[in-house]
Design a protein around this motif. Structure first.
Motif, PDB file in Angstrom:
ATOM      1  N   THR A 257       0.247   2.513  10.669  1.00 21.77           N
ATOM      2  CA  THR A 257       0.173   1.902   9.455  1.00 21.77           C
ATOM      3  C   THR A 257      -0.435   3.329   8.437  1.00 21.77           C
ATOM      4  O   THR A 257      -1.499   3.010   9.406  1.00 21.77           O
ATOM      5  CB  THR A 257       0.858   0.917   8.599  1.00 21.77           C
ATOM      6  N   LEU A 258      -0.701   3.796   7.698  1.00 20.53           N
ATOM      7  CA  LEU A 258      -1.703   3.918   6.559  1.00 20.53           C
ATOM      8  C   LEU A 258      -2.433   2.957   6.499  1.00 20.53           C
ATOM      9  O   LEU A 258      -3.885   3.339   6.952  1.00 20.53           O
ATOM     10  CB  LEU A 258      -0.969   4.181   5.371  1.00 20.53           C
ATOM     11  N   ALA A 259      -2.499   1.704   6.570  1.00 27.16           N
ATOM     12  CA  ALA A 259      -3.841   0.513   6.620  1.00 27.16           C
ATOM     13  C   ALA A 259      -4.591   0.872   7.877  1.00 27.16           C
ATOM     14  O   ALA A 259      -5.319   0.466   7.769  1.00 27.16           O
ATOM     15  CB  ALA A 259      -3.202  -0.855   6.174  1.00 27.16           C
ATOM     16  N   ALA A 260      -4.146   1.053   8.931  1.00 25.40           N
ATOM     17  CA  ALA A 260      -4.612   0.262  10.161  1.00 25.40           C
ATOM     18  C   ALA A 260      -5.383   2.419  10.462  1.00 25.40           C
ATOM     19  O   ALA A 260      -6.575   2.400  11.022  1.00 25.40           O
ATOM     20  CB  ALA A 260      -3.749   0.316  10.852  1.00 25.40           C
TER      21      ALA A 260
ATOM     22  N   TYR B  41      -6.339   4.981   8.492  1.00 31.58           N
ATOM     23  CA  TYR B  41      -7.016   5.615   7.678  1.00 31.58           C
ATOM     24  C   TYR B  41      -8.666   4.923   7.800  1.00 31.58           C
ATOM     25  O   TYR B  41      -9.929   6.087   8.477  1.00 31.58           O
ATOM     26  CB  TYR B  41      -6.957   6.425   6.327  1.00 31.58           C
TER      27      TYR B  41
ATOM     28  N   GLU C 210      -6.230  11.631  -0.086  1.00 29.83           N
ATOM     29  CA  GLU C 210      -6.028  11.886   1.714  1.00 29.83           C
ATOM     30  C   GLU C 210      -4.692  10.857   1.721  1.00 29.83           C
ATOM     31  O   GLU C 210      -3.454  10.523   2.457  1.00 29.83           O
ATOM     32  CB  GLU C 210      -7.149  11.472   2.156  1.00 29.83           C
ATOM     33  N   LEU C 211      -4.769   9.151   0.931  1.00 32.93           N
ATOM     34  CA  LEU C 211      -4.318   8.451   1.497  1.00 32.93           C
ATOM     35  C   LEU C 211      -2.497   8.472   0.851  1.00 32.93           C
ATOM     36  O   LEU C 211      -1.387   8.699   0.536  1.00 32.93           O
ATOM     37  CB  LEU C 211      -4.420   7.127   0.364  1.00 32.93           C
TER      38      LEU C 211
ATOM     39  N   HIS D  59      -0.453  10.791   2.253  1.00 32.95           N
ATOM     40  CA  HIS D  59       0.226  10.459   3.728  1.00 32.95           C
ATOM     41  C   HIS D  59       1.682   9.411   2.916  1.00 32.95           C
ATOM     42  O   HIS D  59       2.660   9.744   3.383  1.00 32.95           O
ATOM     43  CB  HIS D  59      -0.544   9.142   4.142  1.00 32.95           C
TER      44      HIS D  59
ATOM     45  N   GLN E 211       3.679  -0.078   4.332  1.00 25.58           N
ATOM     46  CA  GLN E 211       2.278   0.145   5.072  1.00 25.58           C
ATOM     47  C   GLN E 211       1.382  -0.163   5.341  1.00 25.58           C
ATOM     48  O   GLN E 211       0.561  -0.757   5.929  1.00 25.58           O
ATOM     49  CB  GLN E 211       2.355   1.688   4.904  1.00 25.58           C
ATOM     50  N   VAL E 212       1.515  -0.397   3.540  1.00 26.76           N
ATOM     51  CA  VAL E 212       0.013  -1.276   3.260  1.00 26.76           C
ATOM     52  C   VAL E 212       0.665  -2.197   2.388  1.00 26.76           C
ATOM     53  O   VAL E 212       0.865  -2.929   2.127  1.00 26.76           O
ATOM     54  CB  VAL E 212      -0.726  -0.866   1.997  1.00 26.76           C
ATOM     55  N   LYS E 213      -0.114  -3.642   3.642  1.00 26.64           N
ATOM     56  CA  LYS E 213       0.486  -5.381   3.045  1.00 26.64           C
ATOM     57  C   LYS E 213      -0.219  -5.711   2.186  1.00 26.64           C
ATOM     58  O   LYS E 213      -0.531  -6.439   1.062  1.00 26.64           O
ATOM     59  CB  LYS E 213       0.614  -6.591   4.172  1.00 26.64           C
TER      60      LYS E 213
ATOM     61  N   LEU F 160      -8.005  -3.297   2.648  1.00 34.27           N
ATOM     62  CA  LEU F 160      -7.712  -2.301   2.652  1.00 34.27           C
ATOM     63  C   LEU F 160      -9.080  -1.270   2.339  1.00 34.27           C
ATOM     64  O   LEU F 160      -9.899  -0.661   3.156  1.00 34.27           O
ATOM     65  CB  LEU F 160      -6.304  -1.298   2.463  1.00 34.27           C
TER      66      LEU F 160
ATOM     67  N   LYS G  24     -11.612  -2.772   3.961  1.00 33.78           N
ATOM     68  CA  LYS G  24     -12.248  -1.506   5.627  1.00 33.78           C
ATOM     69  C   LYS G  24     -12.937  -0.536   5.376  1.00 33.78           C
ATOM     70  O   LYS G  24     -13.400   0.207   5.882  1.00 33.78           O
ATOM     71  CB  LYS G  24     -10.439  -1.933   6.072  1.00 33.78           C
ATOM     72  N   ILE G  25     -12.080   0.351   3.764  1.00 35.11           N
ATOM     73  CA  ILE G  25     -12.623   1.845   4.165  1.00 35.11           C
ATOM     74  C   ILE G  25     -13.687   1.750   3.705  1.00 35.11           C
ATOM     75  O   ILE G  25     -14.856   2.402   4.253  1.00 35.11           O
ATOM     76  CB  ILE G  25     -11.315   2.989   3.036  1.00 35.11           C
TER      77      ILE G  25
END
Lengths: 110, 228
Positions: free
Chosen positions: A44-47, A49, B28-29, B32, B57-59, B64, B67-68
């Motif tokens: 997924t996008l979250a995993a 990037y 970029e996101l 996507h 895709q993003v819970k 996120l 993490k980034i």
């Protein structure tokens, strides 16, 4: 000996392997991994990037903005020499893990 | 057509990265999500269903974002410190030293301030008048490199930092070593030099830094209003 971080390494192995064929942007990378593993591996996008940024920080891949024929800007990633060097030990570890699991499951079923 | 960039930007508003890096992540996101959405629409999904599926895709956007940030921050910490502090600071230092040299050459007579009691304070007024420009330049460069408020002001006051460090180290040493002079005289001399070469120049540099920061903030505010 299979190191503890091998599980996370499999995701990195998937990215390094798919980039071995040539530079790709994130979406296409995820799509091809899913397609080539017949849906077994999904990013997924979250995993995807945070992992790409971490790998970029380690110097295994390098991202650069490119404009496609349709004028769409995408950040394409390519393998660096350090990434190519990392690929062989990762493959070996993964093969070792597979072999070990195969032996284990055969014993279990016997 | 959804504005994915605006959506991602709002979700990652608190992503603490330099503006250029942050914009790259957002672009970029967003690209996507846009491609996922377009692909799902091509497969026949309705607009709402495709958007919901792309967003699934993003819970947790906060997670996120964290993490980034963790993935990016180590890479850029060193670069940032150089861009936001050392380069603007060293440039400000060089300019202020060149200005001091020029002032001492063309206006060698300092302004002498007689207080009730000695010691006497000496100031190179033309130099002090030009210092806000040097401070403002340091602040502008730091701000443009994504420096925080504190970092920006520190860059503008950079020229006095080496002197302040020397004073802080020299005072206790000198007080211990000076047997012939009374501690009162040594302390007064250091205080005078501290006011002349650290406190007043720092104040003047910070005036320039504050003004630059204020003007840059106003400019970015008005840009934000215009774009919204």
């Amino acid at each position: 000996m299979i190191r503890a971080g091998v599980k996370r390494g499999t995701a990195e192995l998937a990215v390094l392997s798919i980039l071995e064929d040539g530079p790709l942007h994130g979406y296409e990378m995820a799509r091809r991994i899913e397609e080539q593993t017949k849906g077994a591996l999904r990013f997924t996008l979250a995993a995807l990037y945070p992992m790409l940024y971490r790998m970029e920080q380690r110097g295994w891949i390098r991202g650069a903005w490119e404009t496609s024929g349709s004028g769409r800007r995408r950040r394409c990633y390519r393998l660096t020499p350090a990434g190519k060097k990392k690929l062989s030990p990762l493959r070996r570890e993964w093969a070792e893990l597979f072999g070990a699991l195969r032996r284990l499951t055969k014993v279990s079923h016997a | 057509m959804r504005d994915w960039r605006e959506f991602v930007q709002s979700k990652l508003a608190e992503l603490a990265l330099p503006p250029g890096t942050k914009a790259d992540v957002v672009d970029e996101l967003a690209a996507h999500l846009e491609e996922t959405y377009a692909e799902l629409r091509k497969q026949g999904m309705t607009e709402d269903a495709a958007a919901r599926s792309a967003l699934s895709q993003v819970k947790d956007w906060h997670k996120l974002q964290r993490k980034i940030q963790n993935a990016r921050i180590k890479e850029i910490t060193m670069t940032n410190r150089v861009k936001q502090f050392w380069l603007p600071g060293l440039l400000t230092f060089t300019i202020s030293m060149v200005l001091l040299e020029l002032v001492q050459k063309f206006f060698p007579q300092p302004f002498i301030l007689h207080l009730d009691h000695p010691p006497v304070l000496l100031f190179y007024v033309p130099w002090l008048l030009t210092l806000p420009l040097a401070g403002a330049l340091g602040a502008c460069l730091s701000k443009q490199a994504g420096g925080s408020r504190g970092m920006t002001l520190l860059s503008s006051a950079f020229p006095v930092l080496p002197l302040a460090a020397i004073f802080l180290m020299a005072i206790p040493v000198r007080l211990v070593l000076s047997h012939t002079l009374s501690h009162g005289i040594v302390a007064a001399a250091f205080l005078t030099l501290g006011v002349e070469w650290v406190a007043v120049p720092a104040l003047v540099l910070l005036v320039g830094g504050f003004l630059a920061q204020f003007l840059l903030s106003r400019r970015s505010d008005s840009r934000r209003i215009a774009s919204s």
